[in-house]
Design a protein around this motif. Structure first.
Motif, PDB file in Angstrom:
ATOM      1  N   LEU A  76       0.831  -1.194   0.000  1.00 15.40           N
ATOM      2  CA  LEU A  76       0.000   0.000   0.000  1.00 15.40           C
ATOM      3  C   LEU A  76       0.868   1.247   0.000  1.00 15.40           C
ATOM      4  O   LEU A  76       0.515   2.266  -0.577  1.00 15.40           O
ATOM      5  CB  LEU A  76      -0.942  -0.011   1.201  1.00 15.40           C
ATOM      6  CG  LEU A  76      -1.900  -1.205   1.222  1.00 15.40           C
ATOM      7  CD1 LEU A  76      -2.648  -1.263   2.538  1.00 15.40           C
ATOM      8  CD2 LEU A  76      -2.859  -1.140   0.052  1.00 15.40           C
ATOM      9  N   ARG A  77       2.003   1.172   0.700  1.00 13.99           N
ATOM     10  CA  ARG A  77       2.995   2.242   0.684  1.00 13.99           C
ATOM     11  C   ARG A  77       4.316   1.636   1.114  1.00 13.99           C
ATOM     12  O   ARG A  77       4.392   0.964   2.132  1.00 13.99           O
ATOM     13  CB  ARG A  77       2.609   3.370   1.624  1.00 13.99           C
ATOM     14  CG  ARG A  77       3.656   4.485   1.616  1.00 13.99           C
ATOM     15  CD  ARG A  77       3.105   5.750   2.234  1.00 13.99           C
ATOM     16  NE  ARG A  77       4.113   6.767   2.233  1.00 13.99           N
ATOM     17  CZ  ARG A  77       4.259   7.690   1.284  1.00 13.99           C
ATOM     18  NH1 ARG A  77       3.442   7.708   0.269  1.00 13.99           N
ATOM     19  NH2 ARG A  77       5.201   8.586   1.364  1.00 13.99           N
ATOM     20  N   GLY A  78       5.367   1.884   0.326  1.00 12.83           N
ATOM     21  CA  GLY A  78       6.686   1.355   0.646  1.00 12.83           C
ATOM     22  C   GLY A  78       7.491   2.380   1.415  1.00 12.83           C
ATOM     23  O   GLY A  78       7.254   3.587   1.295  1.00 12.83           O
ATOM     24  N   GLY A  79       8.462   1.910   2.195  1.00 13.74           N
ATOM     25  CA  GLY A  79       9.277   2.800   3.015  1.00 13.74           C
ATOM     26  C   GLY A  79      10.027   3.856   2.224  1.00 13.74           C
ATOM     27  O   GLY A  79      10.253   4.965   2.700  1.00 13.74           O
ATOM     28  N   ASP A  80      10.419   3.523   0.991  1.00 15.38           N
ATOM     29  CA  ASP A  80      11.178   4.472   0.187  1.00 15.38           C
ATOM     30  C   ASP A  80      10.323   5.186  -0.861  1.00 15.38           C
ATOM     31  O   ASP A  80      10.856   5.899  -1.710  1.00 15.38           O
ATOM     32  CB  ASP A  80      12.358   3.779  -0.494  1.00 15.38           C
ATOM     33  CG  ASP A  80      13.446   3.412   0.498  1.00 15.38           C
ATOM     34  OD1 ASP A  80      13.513   4.050   1.569  1.00 15.38           O
ATOM     35  OD2 ASP A  80      14.229   2.492   0.214  1.00 15.38           O
ATOM     36  N   ASP A  81       9.011   5.010  -0.827  1.00 16.02           N
ATOM     37  CA  ASP A  81       8.140   5.669  -1.805  1.00 16.02           C
ATOM     38  C   ASP A  81       8.321   7.178  -1.811  1.00 16.02           C
ATOM     39  O   ASP A  81       8.279   7.813  -2.869  1.00 16.02           O
ATOM     40  CB  ASP A  81       6.663   5.347  -1.548  1.00 16.02           C
ATOM     41  CG  ASP A  81       6.288   3.937  -1.962  1.00 16.02           C
ATOM     42  OD1 ASP A  81       7.162   3.204  -2.470  1.00 16.02           O
ATOM     43  OD2 ASP A  81       5.115   3.572  -1.778  1.00 16.02           O
ATOM     44  N   SER A  82       8.530   7.771  -0.647  1.00 16.60           N
ATOM     45  CA  SER A  82       8.684   9.225  -0.575  1.00 16.60           C
ATOM     46  C   SER A  82       9.886   9.707  -1.371  1.00 16.60           C
ATOM     47  O   SER A  82       9.853  10.772  -1.967  1.00 16.60           O
ATOM     48  CB  SER A  82       8.799   9.687   0.880  1.00 16.60           C
ATOM     49  OG  SER A  82       7.611   9.395   1.560  1.00 16.60           O
ATOM     50  N   PHE A  83      10.968   8.914  -1.401  1.00 17.70           N
ATOM     51  CA  PHE A  83      12.135   9.292  -2.198  1.00 17.70           C
ATOM     52  C   PHE A  83      11.798   9.267  -3.681  1.00 17.70           C
ATOM     53  O   PHE A  83      12.227  10.127  -4.435  1.00 17.70           O
ATOM     54  CB  PHE A  83      13.322   8.368  -1.900  1.00 17.70           C
ATOM     55  CG  PHE A  83      13.895   8.610  -0.550  1.00 17.70           C
ATOM     56  CD1 PHE A  83      14.744   9.678  -0.321  1.00 17.70           C
ATOM     57  CD2 PHE A  83      13.567   7.786   0.501  1.00 17.70           C
ATOM     58  CE1 PHE A  83      15.260   9.919   0.945  1.00 17.70           C
ATOM     59  CE2 PHE A  83      14.074   8.017   1.768  1.00 17.70           C
ATOM     60  CZ  PHE A  83      14.919   9.089   1.986  1.00 17.70           C
ATOM     61  N   LEU A  84      11.022   8.276  -4.086  1.00 16.40           N
ATOM     62  CA  LEU A  84      10.602   8.212  -5.489  1.00 16.40           C
ATOM     63  C   LEU A  84       9.719   9.408  -5.830  1.00 16.40           C
ATOM     64  O   LEU A  84       9.877  10.021  -6.886  1.00 16.40           O
ATOM     65  CB  LEU A  84       9.863   6.903  -5.751  1.00 16.40           C
ATOM     66  CG  LEU A  84      10.682   5.628  -5.559  1.00 16.40           C
ATOM     67  CD1 LEU A  84       9.789   4.402  -5.673  1.00 16.40           C
ATOM     68  CD2 LEU A  84      11.817   5.560  -6.560  1.00 16.40           C
ATOM     69  N   LYS A 136       6.025   8.565 -10.227  1.00 19.85           N
ATOM     70  CA  LYS A 136       4.722   8.143  -9.704  1.00 19.85           C
ATOM     71  C   LYS A 136       4.893   6.797  -9.009  1.00 19.85           C
ATOM     72  O   LYS A 136       5.635   5.934  -9.482  1.00 19.85           O
ATOM     73  CB  LYS A 136       3.704   8.018 -10.827  1.00 19.85           C
ATOM     74  CG  LYS A 136       3.221   9.345 -11.319  1.00 19.85           C
ATOM     75  CD  LYS A 136       1.813   9.164 -11.855  1.00 19.85           C
ATOM     76  CE  LYS A 136       1.169  10.499 -12.036  1.00 19.85           C
ATOM     77  NZ  LYS A 136       0.247  10.812 -10.996  1.00 19.85           N
ATOM     78  N   VAL A 137       4.202   6.643  -7.906  1.00 21.64           N
ATOM     79  CA  VAL A 137       4.250   5.393  -7.159  1.00 21.64           C
ATOM     80  C   VAL A 137       2.817   4.903  -7.007  1.00 21.64           C
ATOM     81  O   VAL A 137       2.021   5.524  -6.303  1.00 21.64           O
ATOM     82  CB  VAL A 137       4.895   5.593  -5.765  1.00 21.64           C
ATOM     83  CG1 VAL A 137       4.941   4.280  -5.017  1.00 21.64           C
ATOM     84  CG2 VAL A 137       6.285   6.186  -5.899  1.00 21.64           C
ATOM     85  N   PRO A 138       2.474   3.801  -7.653  1.00 21.65           N
ATOM     86  CA  PRO A 138       1.090   3.324  -7.560  1.00 21.65           C
ATOM     87  C   PRO A 138       0.785   2.742  -6.185  1.00 21.65           C
ATOM     88  O   PRO A 138       1.600   2.020  -5.610  1.00 21.65           O
ATOM     89  CB  PRO A 138       1.013   2.249  -8.638  1.00 21.65           C
ATOM     90  CG  PRO A 138       2.424   1.780  -8.812  1.00 21.65           C
ATOM     91  CD  PRO A 138       3.302   2.958  -8.498  1.00 21.65           C
ATOM     92  N   GLU A 139      -0.382   3.069  -5.660  1.00 24.22           N
ATOM     93  CA  GLU A 139      -0.826   2.483  -4.399  1.00 24.22           C
ATOM     94  C   GLU A 139      -1.377   1.097  -4.697  1.00 24.22           C
ATOM     95  O   GLU A 139      -2.008   0.870  -5.719  1.00 24.22           O
ATOM     96  CB  GLU A 139      -1.920   3.343  -3.772  1.00 24.22           C
ATOM     97  CG  GLU A 139      -2.371   2.802  -2.429  1.00 24.22           C
ATOM     98  CD  GLU A 139      -3.430   3.662  -1.777  1.00 24.22           C
ATOM     99  OE1 GLU A 139      -4.430   3.100  -1.314  1.00 24.22           O
ATOM    100  OE2 GLU A 139      -3.246   4.879  -1.744  1.00 24.22           O
ATOM    101  N   GLY A 140      -1.116   0.178  -3.820  1.00 24.33           N
ATOM    102  CA  GLY A 140      -1.654  -1.162  -3.980  1.00 24.33           C
ATOM    103  C   GLY A 140      -0.939  -1.993  -5.020  1.00 24.33           C
ATOM    104  O   GLY A 140      -1.486  -2.943  -5.538  1.00 24.33           O
ATOM    105  N   ARG A 141       0.324  -1.653  -5.311  1.00 24.49           N
ATOM    106  CA  ARG A 141       1.067  -2.463  -6.274  1.00 24.49           C
ATOM    107  C   ARG A 141       1.363  -3.827  -5.660  1.00 24.49           C
ATOM    108  O   ARG A 141       1.502  -3.963  -4.449  1.00 24.49           O
ATOM    109  CB  ARG A 141       2.319  -1.751  -6.738  1.00 24.49           C
ATOM    110  CG  ARG A 141       3.344  -1.493  -5.658  1.00 24.49           C
ATOM    111  CD  ARG A 141       4.357  -0.464  -6.153  1.00 24.49           C
ATOM    112  NE  ARG A 141       5.342  -0.141  -5.168  1.00 24.49           N
ATOM    113  CZ  ARG A 141       5.174   0.745  -4.199  1.00 24.49           C
ATOM    114  NH1 ARG A 141       4.040   1.383  -4.081  1.00 24.49           N
ATOM    115  NH2 ARG A 141       6.145   0.999  -3.347  1.00 24.49           N
TER     116      ARG A 141
END
Length: 162
Positions: free
Chosen positions: A40-48, A54-59
């Motif tokens: 739902l959200r990865g720890g490093d998503d904010s860096f991306l 774009k970081v898809p939710e629920g990947r």
């Protein structure tokens, strides 16, 4: 879900942190993670996101993709410790807060390696299947705090906040 299963899930979360992520034993991934993990959200998503991606939710990732991502992002820093500060479980959910101490030895955070020891707080809420394997997770850490420890500065264009 029984109290025994809740304790098993907590133990498996600890094992993933210590034996797989710190210890590098990726052979345990099939035991600790379902065939697919919905992030739902990865720890490093904010860096991306800071980098404009774009970081898809629920990947959804497979075990093989998890191992690939682990090898590409964690690697084997000279210093890498994880200390779980709190952990709670109920039914098929475990939520935890822990501290990561790791050497900044790669450009993982978009900044050339500094060799500094970073102290990172992370939280997660993870859902497990009936066999005690992770199947869904939400992970969060503060990217600005990490960049500050590295010595990088994040600037925001005030016009973009309008």
């Amino acid at each position: 879900m029984s109290e025994q299963n809740v304790e098993r899930n907590k133990r498996n979360f600890r094992r993933l942190q210590q034996e797989v992520i710190v210890g590098g034993d990726t052979s345990l991934v099939p035991e600790l993670m379902g065939p697919q993990l919905r992030i739902l959200r990865g720890g490093d998503d904010s860096f991306l996101l800071l980098g404009g991606r774009k970081v898809p939710e629920g990947r959804v990732i497979t075990r093989e993709q998890f191992i690939e991502m682990y090898r590409a992002t964690v690697g084997a820093p000279a210093v890498h410790r994880r200390t779980i500060k709190e952990m709670h479980g109920e039914d098929d959910l475990v939520w935890a807060r822990w501290t990561i101490e790791e050497e900044h030895d790669s450009d993982r955070y978009g900044v050339p390696p500094t060799g500094r020891i970073l102290t990172i707080d992370e939280v997660a809420m993870v859902r497990f299947d009936d066999q005690g394997r992770m199947i869904e997770g939400w992970f969060m850490r503060d990217p600005v705090e990490i960049l500050d420890q590295i010595g990088a500065r994040v600037t925001v264009d005030p016009a973009s906040a309008e």
